[in-house]
Design a protein around this motif. Sequence first.
Motif, short mmCIF file in Angstrom:
data_model
loop_
_atom_site.label_atom_id
_atom_site.label_comp_id
_atom_site.label_asym_id
_atom_site.label_seq_id
_atom_site.Cartn_x
_atom_site.Cartn_y
_atom_site.Cartn_z
N UNK A 204 0.84 -1.20 0.00
CA UNK A 204 0.00 0.00 0.00
C UNK A 204 0.88 1.25 0.00
N UNK A 205 0.41 2.28 -0.72
CA UNK A 205 1.16 3.52 -0.80
C UNK A 205 0.19 4.69 -0.80
N UNK A 206 0.51 5.72 -0.04
CA UNK A 206 -0.35 6.89 0.09
C UNK A 206 -0.71 7.13 1.53
N UNK A 207 -1.76 7.91 1.75
CA UNK A 207 -2.23 8.19 3.10
C UNK A 207 -3.31 7.19 3.50
N UNK A 208 -3.25 6.73 4.73
CA UNK A 208 -4.24 5.78 5.21
C UNK A 208 -5.63 6.41 5.14
N UNK A 209 -6.60 5.66 4.62
CA UNK A 209 -7.94 6.20 4.47
C UNK A 209 -8.98 5.09 4.60
N UNK A 210 -10.23 5.46 4.47
CA UNK A 210 -11.33 4.51 4.63
C UNK A 210 -11.27 3.38 3.61
N UNK A 211 -10.89 3.72 2.39
CA UNK A 211 -10.82 2.70 1.35
C UNK A 211 -9.78 1.64 1.70
N UNK A 212 -8.61 2.09 2.15
CA UNK A 212 -7.58 1.14 2.58
C UNK A 212 -8.08 0.28 3.72
N UNK A 213 -8.76 0.90 4.68
CA UNK A 213 -9.26 0.16 5.83
C UNK A 213 -10.18 -0.97 5.39
N UNK A 215 -10.20 -2.55 2.59
CA UNK A 215 -9.43 -3.60 1.91
C UNK A 215 -8.59 -4.41 2.90
N UNK A 216 -8.02 -3.74 3.89
CA UNK A 216 -7.13 -4.41 4.83
C UNK A 216 -7.88 -5.26 5.84
N UNK A 217 -8.99 -4.75 6.33
CA UNK A 217 -9.75 -5.45 7.37
C UNK A 217 -11.24 -5.30 7.08
N UNK A 218 -11.77 -6.08 6.14
CA UNK A 218 -13.18 -5.95 5.78
C UNK A 218 -14.13 -6.10 6.97
N UNK A 219 -13.69 -6.82 8.00
CA UNK A 219 -14.53 -7.04 9.18
C UNK A 219 -14.18 -6.08 10.31
N UNK A 220 -13.72 -4.87 9.98
CA UNK A 220 -13.27 -3.93 11.01
C UNK A 220 -14.36 -3.61 12.03
N UNK A 221 -15.62 -3.68 11.64
CA UNK A 221 -16.71 -3.39 12.58
C UNK A 221 -16.78 -4.41 13.72
N UNK A 313 -18.76 5.43 -3.54
CA UNK A 313 -19.32 5.50 -2.18
C UNK A 313 -18.24 5.49 -1.11
N UNK A 314 -16.99 5.76 -1.47
CA UNK A 314 -15.89 5.82 -0.50
C UNK A 314 -15.27 7.22 -0.43
N UNK A 315 -15.87 8.22 -1.07
CA UNK A 315 -15.31 9.55 -1.02
C UNK A 315 -14.10 9.75 -1.90
N UNK A 316 -13.95 8.92 -2.95
CA UNK A 316 -12.78 9.00 -3.82
C UNK A 316 -13.12 9.62 -5.17
N UNK A 317 -14.22 9.17 -5.79
CA UNK A 317 -14.49 9.57 -7.18
C UNK A 317 -15.09 10.97 -7.31
N UNK A 318 -15.81 11.43 -6.29
CA UNK A 318 -16.41 12.76 -6.35
C UNK A 318 -17.72 12.84 -7.09
N UNK A 319 -18.27 11.71 -7.51
CA UNK A 319 -19.50 11.73 -8.31
C UNK A 319 -20.69 12.28 -7.54
N UNK A 320 -20.69 12.14 -6.22
CA UNK A 320 -21.86 12.54 -5.43
C UNK A 320 -21.72 13.94 -4.86
N UNK A 321 -20.82 14.75 -5.40
CA UNK A 321 -20.64 16.12 -4.90
C UNK A 321 -21.92 16.92 -5.07
N UNK A 322 -22.34 17.58 -4.00
CA UNK A 322 -23.57 18.36 -4.04
C UNK A 322 -23.41 19.60 -3.18
N UNK A 323 -24.18 20.63 -3.45
CA UNK A 323 -24.04 21.91 -2.74
C UNK A 323 -24.86 21.89 -1.46
#
Length: 362
Positions: A204-213, A215-221, A313-323
Amino acid sequence: MNAPATLPGGPRPSPASWWTDAEPLECVASLPEAPDVVTFSFQSPSGALFHFLPGQFLTLELPVPGGPLLRTFTISSSPSRPTSLTITVKAQDGSIGARWMIDNLVKGMTLKAHGPAGNFTCAGRPSRKLLFISAGSGITPMNSMMTWLYDSGREMDIVAVNCARRPSEIIFRQRMETMASRMEGIDLKWVVSGPDPYKPWTGYQGRFNQLMLGLMAPDYLERDVYCCGPDAFMQAVREALTGLGFDMERYFQESFHPPAPEEPAPAEDVVPDEESRAEVVFASSGLSARCNETDTLLNVARAAGAPIPSGCTFGVCGACKTKKVEGQVHMVHNGGITEDDIEAGYVLACCSHPIGKVVLEA
């Protein structure tokens, strides 16, 4: 009567002979771990054993020029190996205590210590599913707890995530990988900001984020989370978990400083409350819906029939940006929106939670 067996540093103590901070610590060895990172091993001059909880810390009195300097360090060794105690220090820019230790502390020197202390430990807690999240030298209590669990020989289920600038700066990497190679139930995840020169990095490379979480631990809940690292890092982890609906009663973090309850939290630190109700109004659509503060704006929009597009739905693509026209939201994104857009009032619906009443342009 036979002479008592001896250990390096003194005679073997009786089971009741435990070290206390009335006795100094004697440095018996030092080991470089990474750039500007050194592990110091200590024993008691009397040969007493060390008793502490994995994850606890000590406060050392360092004889720096100008007078004793008190600095707190997590114990990086495990109480399952009680004949010695180790402290792993990292000298940051401007460090005084850690830099003095790296430059001056040698075998045979003694230091006065206070402790052990702290309640950042997995000992005594029932969960067998653990998630360790750390950055930099924040891995030290994780090493203590992991070694303690490893030495118990019992079945375990640990996902350990550590973030570092480069692969060469990952502390305890070889030690932890050795434990993981000899016992099932230890899953290691390394995250780096960038690779070392001339050395490929396939992790993994970059800043730790929800998407990484995810992938790393799908059962984190289902896991208890233990977090240690710089304050900004721990805050980012808290926000990521809160945004994903994690039960923060199962979140534990290391902190050497008590909170200041008399200071109210700033408005931007308000987080969703699962017991609080909210309302989302979709101005253009003429729709509105009541919901919980832990619901995302996107889920509320879907339930109400409001036309907000979505993608990852992970805050990466920006498709759901709204005012956002009015109100307050708690948003934890993964790079799908710019600071300029945020200042202009835009939010990402997939990772934003309404606080009270919120009006959207959609």
